[in-house]
Design a protein around this motif. Structure first.
Motif, PDB file in Angstrom:
ATOM      1  N   TYR A 129      24.561  16.091  19.781  1.00  0.00           N
ATOM      2  CA  TYR A 129      25.517  15.802  20.273  1.00  0.00           C
ATOM      3  C   TYR A 129      25.252  16.452  22.236  1.00  0.00           C
ATOM      4  N   PHE A 134      34.824  20.007  21.335  1.00  0.00           N
ATOM      5  CA  PHE A 134      34.507  18.380  20.060  1.00  0.00           C
ATOM      6  C   PHE A 134      36.360  18.912  20.242  1.00  0.00           C
ATOM      7  N   THR A 135      37.390  19.629  21.081  1.00  0.00           N
ATOM      8  CA  THR A 135      38.716  19.571  20.697  1.00  0.00           C
ATOM      9  C   THR A 135      39.432  18.561  21.255  1.00  0.00           C
ATOM     10  N   ARG A 136      39.183  17.806  21.698  1.00  0.00           N
ATOM     11  CA  ARG A 136      39.664  16.624  22.706  1.00  0.00           C
ATOM     12  C   ARG A 136      39.534  15.907  21.061  1.00  0.00           C
ATOM     13  N   SER A 137      39.212  16.259  20.298  1.00  0.00           N
ATOM     14  CA  SER A 137      39.477  15.005  19.460  1.00  0.00           C
ATOM     15  C   SER A 137      40.346  14.976  18.677  1.00  0.00           C
ATOM     16  N   ASP A 144      33.025  11.095  16.169  1.00  0.00           N
ATOM     17  CA  ASP A 144      33.840  10.184  17.175  1.00  0.00           C
ATOM     18  C   ASP A 144      33.553  11.170  18.231  1.00  0.00           C
ATOM     19  N   TYR A 145      33.996  12.446  18.043  1.00  0.00           N
ATOM     20  CA  TYR A 145      34.398  13.269  19.490  1.00  0.00           C
ATOM     21  C   TYR A 145      32.965  13.360  20.392  1.00  0.00           C
ATOM     22  N   TRP A 198      33.397  11.630  24.214  1.00  0.00           N
ATOM     23  CA  TRP A 198      33.778  12.137  25.486  1.00  0.00           C
ATOM     24  C   TRP A 198      32.536  12.534  26.143  1.00  0.00           C
ATOM     25  N   TYR A 201      39.542  22.714  27.154  1.00  0.00           N
ATOM     26  CA  TYR A 201      38.604  22.285  26.372  1.00  0.00           C
ATOM     27  C   TYR A 201      37.858  22.346  25.731  1.00  0.00           C
TER      28      TYR A 201
END
Ligand SMILES: *[C@@H]1O[C@H](CO)[C@@H](O)[C@H](O)[C@H]1NC(C)=O
Ligand SMILES: *[C@@H]1O[C@H](CO)[C@@H](O)[C@H](O)[C@H]1NC(C)=O
Ligand SMILES: *[C@@H]1O[C@H](CO)[C@@H](O)[C@H](O)[C@H]1NC(C)=O
Ligand SMILES: *[C@@H]1O[C@H](CO)[C@@H](O)[C@H](O)[C@H]1NC(C)=O
Length: 482
Positions: free
Chosen positions: A390, A331-334, A86-87, A90, A328
């Motif tokens: 990614y 990956f950390t936003r998710s 999912d991430y 972004w 962020y």
């Protein structure tokens, strides 16, 4: 910050002095922050399995331009059956500013003033132009990562032309750009971002190892953490929240140090100051990975900027207590509060930590579940294959926006994996050999999901805010404890 500090003007010797001090503090912070995590690991020889690639197999007298590019494997299907995590969404978000206009060479070149290096890929070969000196080897390791990506998916990466900034903090401030064509923000790749910047977030160097700090390539370290997790079960861990690092850098950290238990108050936090010299003398015995995973709760707090330690903290299987971060990375936003971690209030840290620990010790199953979900997030969604995927999709989507055909600019130098292995020794060489992509992938990258609609982003962010808010309301005693 470091980026700005690297070019002190000669005349201002006092300024230079202070800047030097700041750089050293910055360096030590990252160091301290990280050495806690890797401590005892660094004594062991990193490469268990370097036999498959021996740097002596490389002809180090060969010029990169003489080494043939890996050839595309036509047997690989064009599309993968696997949907990306999912991430990856972004990616679209970070590229949104240029979605309508595309990227002209003029826009790109505006980033020259702030970028450290320019990376160009033409026909699967990589060239670089250096603008500024980079702290440690962040730039080279990032180039190394892109070269490995080219080995993993030969013939798939389109021609590219990009600017990379290697400092700690985002640099393209939203407030400086209005949105008219004339003031489009320059596209700039960087390791972290925040709400007020347009930096395009790219995986940082630590995934390929950080030799200066003895942080092994993520693939290796991840396995060691996983093995460590099986040694001490969650219930047998110390029922407190643990943090170790340099408390003198950044107000958040100074503030966190106040939450250490005293004779009067027990905030259930166990805060340890990292004393570099002492630790070094003892070979970092008191700060090794096993120690790190012996507490049920682990605190994450930012220092100068984002910290590469977040993935190591999450991987521990302990419930992560994350002090509301400002920055962020890719990956950390998710990560979702109360699902992957427990959000800690910045203004009321000590109370917030204490309540989280007490709640976790009352509802151990739930706390373990959050710890586990956080660990699974990084152990499953952040395997190296996905880090490459990614990078692939980000570069691929970015290349679609270029309104010109990239060419090798004057002065750019070709580089290749062989040259980067041949040019270093010791730990750096071991890390490179170990993180080298050994053979091309027999499957294509995962399938990138289509763009977020802007409404989806706001719904997601609202959900995240709601989840945090629930914890805040609960802390104030306005809702039930579960
Ligand atoms: C490699 O070869 C190219 C083309 O022949 C040449 O321009 C370049 O200077 C060489 N580089 C080195 C490091 O020898
Ligand atoms: C926090 O308390 C522990 C135990 O008393 C002590 O060992 C440690 O040094 C303290 N940490 C800081 C940052 O003062
Ligand atoms: C934990 O349980 C104790 C004892 O039942 C109770 O007094 C306390 O309020 C609980 N704390 C939280 C945060 O759930
Ligand atoms: C967030 O909370 C508000 C108020 O409770 C609610 O109306 C809204 O639907 C929630 N949003 C999401 C995305 O959960």
């Amino acid at each position: 910050m470091i980026a700005r500090l690297q070019q002190p003007r000669r005349a201002q010797s006092t300024a230079v002095f202070f800047l030097a001090i700041l750089i050293i503090i910055g360096l030590i912070t990252q160091w301290l922050d990280i050495s806690i995590i890797t401590g005892s690991l660094q004594k062991k020889f990193l490469v268990q399995d370097s036999s498959s690639i021996n740097s002596e197999e490389f002809d180090c007298s060969l010029n990169c331009s003489k080494i043939p590019s890996p050839v595309k494997n036509d047997n690989v299907e064009s599309s993968s059956g696997m949907v990306c995590p999912d991430y990856f969404k972004w990616i679209h978000e970070d590229l949104r500013p240029w979605k309508e206009t595309g990227i002209s060479i003029k826009m790109l070149e505006e980033a020259k003033n702030v970028a450290h290096i320019r990376i160009i890929v033409v026909n699967g070969r990589l060239y670089t132009l250096r603008y500024k000196k980079v702290f440690q080897t962040r730039d080279i390791v990032t180039i190394w990562g892109i070269l490995q990506l080219l080995r993993l998916y030969p013939g798939r990466l389109p021609d590219l032309d990009l600017m990379l900034e290697c400092g700690d903090r985002p640099v393209i401030k939203k407030r400086d750009y209005g949105g008219r064509e004339a003031s489009m923000p320059p596209p700039l790749f960087h390791y972290s971002g925040d709400e007020s910047s347009y930096d395009i977030v790219f995986p940082d160097w630590s995934f390929w190892g950080w030799p200066e700090l003895n942080i092994k390539p993520w693939e290796v370290l991840k396995q060691e953490i996983q093995r460590g997790n099986t040694r001490i079960k969650w219930k047998d861990r110390e029922p407190y929240a643990y943090w170790k690092g340099n408390t003198r850098v950044g107000s958040e950290r100074r503030d966190l140090a106040k939450c250490n238990a005293t004779d009067q108050d027990d905030w259930k936090a166990r805060i340890f100051e990292m004393r570099w010299n002492e630790e070094k003398k003892q070979g970092f015995k008191s700060s090794d990975m096993a120690n790190q995973c012996t507490y049920r709760y682990k605190i994450y707090v930012e220092g100068v900027s984002w910290s590469v330690s977040q993935k190591y903290i999450l991987a521990c299987d302990s419930m992560a207590l994350i002090i509301k971060p400002h920055f962020y990375d890719f990956f950390t936003r998710s990560l979702l509060p109360s699902i992957h971690y427990w959000p800690i209030n910045t203004n009321n840290k000590c109370e917030s930590i204490k309540l989280a620990v007490e709640w976790g010790n009352n509802y151990t199953d739930k706390a373990q579940e959050i710890g586990r979900a956080g660990s699974n997030f990084v152990l499953e969604n952040l395997v190296m294959d996905y880090v490459y995927d990614y990078s692939f999709h980000l570069l691929n989507e970015y290349a679609k926006l270029l309104k010109y055909k990239p060419t090798v600019p004057e002065g750019a130098v070709e580089t290749c994996s062989e040259a980067l292995v041949c040019s270093v020794r010791g730990q750096k060489k071991r890390y490179r050999i170990h993180s080298m992509v050994k053979s091309m992938s027999d499957s294509p990258p995962c399938n990138l999901l289509p763009s977020f609609e802007p409404e989806d982003v706001s719904v997601f962010l609202e959900r995240k805010a709601n989840l945090t808010n629930q914890v805040v309301l609960w802390e104030r005693g306005e809702t039930d404890s579960n």
